[in-house]
Motif scaffolding. Structure first.
Motif, PDB file in Angstrom:
ATOM      1  N   VAL A 112      -7.475 -12.460   0.435  1.00  0.00           N
ATOM      2  CA  VAL A 112      -6.300 -11.774   0.995  1.00  0.00           C
ATOM      3  C   VAL A 112      -6.356 -10.333   0.966  1.00  0.00           C
ATOM      4  CG1 VAL A 112      -3.922 -11.688   0.837  1.00  0.00           C
ATOM      5  CG2 VAL A 112      -5.055 -13.941   0.675  1.00  0.00           C
ATOM      6  N   GLU A 113      -6.761  -9.588  -0.160  1.00  0.00           N
ATOM      7  CA  GLU A 113      -6.638  -8.186  -0.337  1.00  0.00           C
ATOM      8  C   GLU A 113      -7.545  -7.320   0.843  1.00  0.00           C
ATOM      9  OE1 GLU A 113      -4.957  -4.745  -1.299  1.00  0.00           O
ATOM     10  OE2 GLU A 113      -4.260  -6.649  -2.042  1.00  0.00           O
ATOM     11  N   LYS A 114      -8.791  -8.150   0.855  1.00  0.00           N
ATOM     12  CA  LYS A 114      -9.939  -7.690   1.700  1.00  0.00           C
ATOM     13  C   LYS A 114      -9.360  -7.617   3.280  1.00  0.00           C
ATOM     14  CE  LYS A 114     -13.582  -9.133  -1.134  1.00  0.00           C
ATOM     15  NZ  LYS A 114     -14.718 -10.082  -1.423  1.00  0.00           N
ATOM     16  N   VAL A 115      -8.583  -8.779   3.495  1.00  0.00           N
ATOM     17  CA  VAL A 115      -8.243  -8.574   4.767  1.00  0.00           C
ATOM     18  C   VAL A 115      -6.949  -7.673   5.127  1.00  0.00           C
ATOM     19  CG1 VAL A 115      -6.851 -10.149   6.519  1.00  0.00           C
ATOM     20  CG2 VAL A 115      -8.588 -10.987   5.229  1.00  0.00           C
ATOM     21  N   ARG A 116      -6.253  -7.448   4.134  1.00  0.00           N
ATOM     22  CA  ARG A 116      -5.077  -6.392   4.393  1.00  0.00           C
ATOM     23  C   ARG A 116      -6.109  -4.968   4.299  1.00  0.00           C
ATOM     24  NH1 ARG A 116      -1.375  -8.663  -0.905  1.00  0.00           N
ATOM     25  NH2 ARG A 116      -0.229 -10.311   0.272  1.00  0.00           N
ATOM     26  N   GLU A 117      -7.021  -4.816   3.583  1.00  0.00           N
ATOM     27  CA  GLU A 117      -7.573  -3.458   3.584  1.00  0.00           C
ATOM     28  C   GLU A 117      -7.952  -3.079   5.154  1.00  0.00           C
ATOM     29  OE1 GLU A 117     -10.301  -3.477   0.315  1.00  0.00           O
ATOM     30  OE2 GLU A 117      -8.939  -3.507  -1.202  1.00  0.00           O
ATOM     31  N   CYS A 118      -8.911  -4.358   5.789  1.00  0.00           N
ATOM     32  CA  CYS A 118      -9.451  -4.154   6.863  1.00  0.00           C
ATOM     33  C   CYS A 118      -8.256  -3.873   7.922  1.00  0.00           C
ATOM     34  CB  CYS A 118     -10.222  -5.560   7.391  1.00  0.00           C
ATOM     35  SG  CYS A 118     -11.881  -5.640   6.040  1.00  0.00           S
ATOM     36  N   LEU A 119      -7.351  -4.824   7.690  1.00  0.00           N
ATOM     37  CA  LEU A 119      -6.272  -4.714   9.019  1.00  0.00           C
ATOM     38  C   LEU A 119      -5.688  -3.502   8.917  1.00  0.00           C
ATOM     39  CD1 LEU A 119      -4.896  -6.097  11.294  1.00  0.00           C
ATOM     40  CD2 LEU A 119      -3.150  -6.996   9.418  1.00  0.00           C
ATOM     41  N   ALA A 120      -5.270  -2.681   7.672  1.00  0.00           N
ATOM     42  CA  ALA A 120      -4.692  -1.518   7.597  1.00  0.00           C
ATOM     43  C   ALA A 120      -5.584  -0.318   8.199  1.00  0.00           C
ATOM     44  CB  ALA A 120      -4.342  -1.151   5.980  1.00  0.00           C
ATOM     45  N   GLY A 121      -6.649  -0.500   7.962  1.00  0.00           N
ATOM     46  CA  GLY A 121      -7.642   0.549   8.460  1.00  0.00           C
ATOM     47  C   GLY A 121      -8.039   0.407   9.848  1.00  0.00           C
ATOM     48  N   ALA A 122      -7.869  -0.789  10.430  1.00  0.00           N
ATOM     49  CA  ALA A 122      -8.117  -0.739  11.861  1.00  0.00           C
ATOM     50  C   ALA A 122      -6.855  -0.309  12.488  1.00  0.00           C
ATOM     51  CB  ALA A 122      -8.234  -2.237  12.216  1.00  0.00           C
ATOM     52  N   ILE A 123      -5.778  -0.611  12.074  1.00  0.00           N
ATOM     53  CA  ILE A 123      -4.400  -0.135  12.504  1.00  0.00           C
ATOM     54  C   ILE A 123      -4.285   1.281  12.454  1.00  0.00           C
ATOM     55  CG2 ILE A 123      -1.953  -0.249  12.486  1.00  0.00           C
ATOM     56  CD1 ILE A 123      -2.091  -3.166  11.436  1.00  0.00           C
ATOM     57  N   TYR A 124      -4.800   1.858  11.345  1.00  0.00           N
ATOM     58  CA  TYR A 124      -4.473   3.221  11.531  1.00  0.00           C
ATOM     59  C   TYR A 124      -5.664   3.936  12.399  1.00  0.00           C
ATOM     60  CZ  TYR A 124      -5.838   7.992   9.394  1.00  0.00           C
ATOM     61  OH  TYR A 124      -5.882   9.398   9.327  1.00  0.00           O
ATOM     62  N   ALA A 125      -6.906   3.354  12.542  1.00  0.00           N
ATOM     63  CA  ALA A 125      -7.516   4.178  13.711  1.00  0.00           C
ATOM     64  C   ALA A 125      -7.010   3.937  15.050  1.00  0.00           C
ATOM     65  CB  ALA A 125      -8.974   3.288  13.691  1.00  0.00           C
ATOM     66  N   CYS A 126      -6.341   2.731  15.414  1.00  0.00           N
ATOM     67  CA  CYS A 126      -5.772   2.607  16.607  1.00  0.00           C
ATOM     68  C   CYS A 126      -4.719   3.638  16.683  1.00  0.00           C
ATOM     69  CB  CYS A 126      -5.478   1.391  16.763  1.00  0.00           C
ATOM     70  SG  CYS A 126      -6.610  -0.003  16.960  1.00  0.00           S
ATOM     71  N   LEU A 127      -3.979   3.715  15.800  1.00  0.00           N
ATOM     72  CA  LEU A 127      -2.668   4.441  15.828  1.00  0.00           C
ATOM     73  C   LEU A 127      -3.015   6.191  16.022  1.00  0.00           C
ATOM     74  CD1 LEU A 127      -0.200   2.928  13.301  1.00  0.00           C
ATOM     75  CD2 LEU A 127      -0.043   2.835  15.719  1.00  0.00           C
ATOM     76  N   THR A 128      -4.059   6.485  15.544  1.00  0.00           N
ATOM     77  CA  THR A 128      -4.356   7.886  15.496  1.00  0.00           C
ATOM     78  C   THR A 128      -5.295   8.296  16.541  1.00  0.00           C
ATOM     79  OG1 THR A 128      -6.348   7.402  13.978  1.00  0.00           O
ATOM     80  CG2 THR A 128      -4.502   8.134  12.955  1.00  0.00           C
ATOM     81  N   SER A 129      -5.799   7.408  17.361  1.00  0.00           N
ATOM     82  CA  SER A 129      -6.756   7.548  18.597  1.00  0.00           C
ATOM     83  C   SER A 129      -6.607   6.668  19.511  1.00  0.00           C
ATOM     84  CB  SER A 129      -8.156   7.758  17.996  1.00  0.00           C
ATOM     85  OG  SER A 129      -8.263   8.798  16.863  1.00  0.00           O
ATOM     86  N   HIS A 130      -5.413   6.272  19.988  1.00  0.00           N
ATOM     87  CA  HIS A 130      -5.089   5.059  20.558  1.00  0.00           C
ATOM     88  C   HIS A 130      -5.494   5.285  22.052  1.00  0.00           C
ATOM     89  CE1 HIS A 130      -1.376   7.410  21.001  1.00  0.00           C
ATOM     90  NE2 HIS A 130      -1.209   6.705  21.985  1.00  0.00           N
ATOM     91  N   GLU A 131      -5.464   6.340  22.532  1.00  0.00           N
ATOM     92  CA  GLU A 131      -6.037   6.674  23.857  1.00  0.00           C
ATOM     93  C   GLU A 131      -7.476   7.080  24.126  1.00  0.00           C
ATOM     94  OE1 GLU A 131      -3.719   9.979  25.070  1.00  0.00           O
ATOM     95  OE2 GLU A 131      -1.809   8.791  25.175  1.00  0.00           O
ATOM     96  N   ASP A 132      -8.341   7.254  22.914  1.00  0.00           N
ATOM     97  CA  ASP A 132      -9.893   7.433  23.126  1.00  0.00           C
ATOM     98  C   ASP A 132     -10.322   6.305  22.510  1.00  0.00           C
ATOM     99  OD1 ASP A 132     -12.207   8.299  22.985  1.00  0.00           O
ATOM    100  OD2 ASP A 132     -11.474  10.422  22.704  1.00  0.00           O
TER     101      ASP A 132
END
Length: 325
Positions: free
Chosen positions: A223-243
């Protein structure tokens, strides 16, 4: 149901006694229950009741150390060995010198709690030191005395650290529920299958109700691994969502699970931006690109169900359910 032998069963759901208990009782079975999920429904279990020799003391200490180290934490070898010496000495003293009702984890914890050390006074003696000093005068070769002598080779500061490690390891036994459960023994594990005048005294059903520790630790880690992966993915999408390209570089350029984070980020951005936003060089390296695009289109337009349903699609049925026939 066959009722011709003793049984030891694990019962995480706690249903076996409810379903079979009355029948087995009518057949003369003794029913013993150890429930670590709900201690209020458990019989009493005291491991000290099964110590009969020095070898048994060492077995108990080894088992205690092995099952309280935590997942993936082997611990420093020096501290583990130092703890082992102290546990062996104290349990040896309880087994050979203490009254039967005092041979418990509660007494062991109380002894450790009373073992004050003073770094500036090497000659200071706490109550346990005095007990062993008196035992040494009476029996210099006592098993417990020999082990305690080795432990006392540690200097005051080191001894204090050993006691802290012991206290941390035994903390779980210091909660009131466990103090109560381990106060005495009702399970009588050493009588399972016992013979009396050529016959079994009584068949026994021993039910162990507990949550598998390894399973829950593993589940928690996943569960902790999934949380880490999901958090990282969402961060990448939010910071560069147009590129898309910049977002993917952000998603995979780190020391964590870059493959999983990149995959999740790609799925999120693909759903938001669409296939047209994917740089051409991404698609050039993707061997079954056209097949994947077709599959994505089919999934997007829906997954028709069984024959006769208003959602039924002959092309879908032919393509995915009957191998293209």
């Amino acid at each position: 149901m066959q009722c011709h032998a003793s049984y030891v069963v694990t019962d995480p759901k706690g249903s076996i006694v409810v379903e079979c208990g009355k029948l087995l009782q009518k057949k003369g079975y003794r029913i013993k229950i150890l429930n670590t999920i709900n201690f209020g429904k458990s019989m009493h279990y005291n491991p000290f009741a099964y110590i009969h020799s020095e070898k048994d003391i060492l077995k108990l200490v080894t088992t205690l150390i092995a099952n309280t180290k935590g997942e993936g934490k082997a611990g420093d070898d020096f501290w583990v060995k130092a703890e082992t010496l102290l546990y062996t000495a104290l349990i040896g003293y309880l087994h050979y010198e203490a009254a039967e009702e005092e041979r418990t984890f509660t007494t062991l914890i109380d002894m450790i709690n009373s073992m004050e050390t003073r770094e500036d006074d090497e000659d200071f003696q706490n109550p346990v030191d005095i007990m062993f000093e008196q035992l040494k005068k009476r029996d210099p070769n006592h098993f417990a005395v020999r082990q305690y002598k080795k432990y006392k080779l540690a200097a005051g500061k080191t001894a204090k650290s050993i006691l802290i490690s012991c206290g941390a390891r035994l903390a779980v036994f210091d909660i009131q529920e466990l103090r109560d459960v381990t106060a005495y023994d009702e399970l009588e594990l050493d009588t399972l299958g016992e013979l009396f005048r050529g016959k079994f005294t009584a068949n026994t059903l021993l039910v162990l109700t507990f949550a598998a520790k390894a399973f829950h630790v593993e589940t928690d880690e996943r569960v902790e691994k999934v949380r880490e992966c999901l958090a990282g993915a969402i961060y990448a999408c939010l910071t560069s969502h147009e590129d898309f390209d910049t977002a993917m570089i952000t998603a995979v350029n780190h020391s964590g699970r870059s493959c999983a984070v990149g995959s999740i980020a790609g799925a999120i951005l693909g759903a938001i931006l669409g296939a047209k936003a994917l740089p051409e060089f991404y698609l050039e390296c993707l061997e079954p690109a056209m097949i994947l695009m077709e599959l994505a289109d089919d999934l997007y337009h829906g997954c028709p169900m069984e024959m006769g349903s208003r959602m039924f699609d002959g092309d879908w049925d032919r393509k995915y359910l009957h191998g293209g026939k």
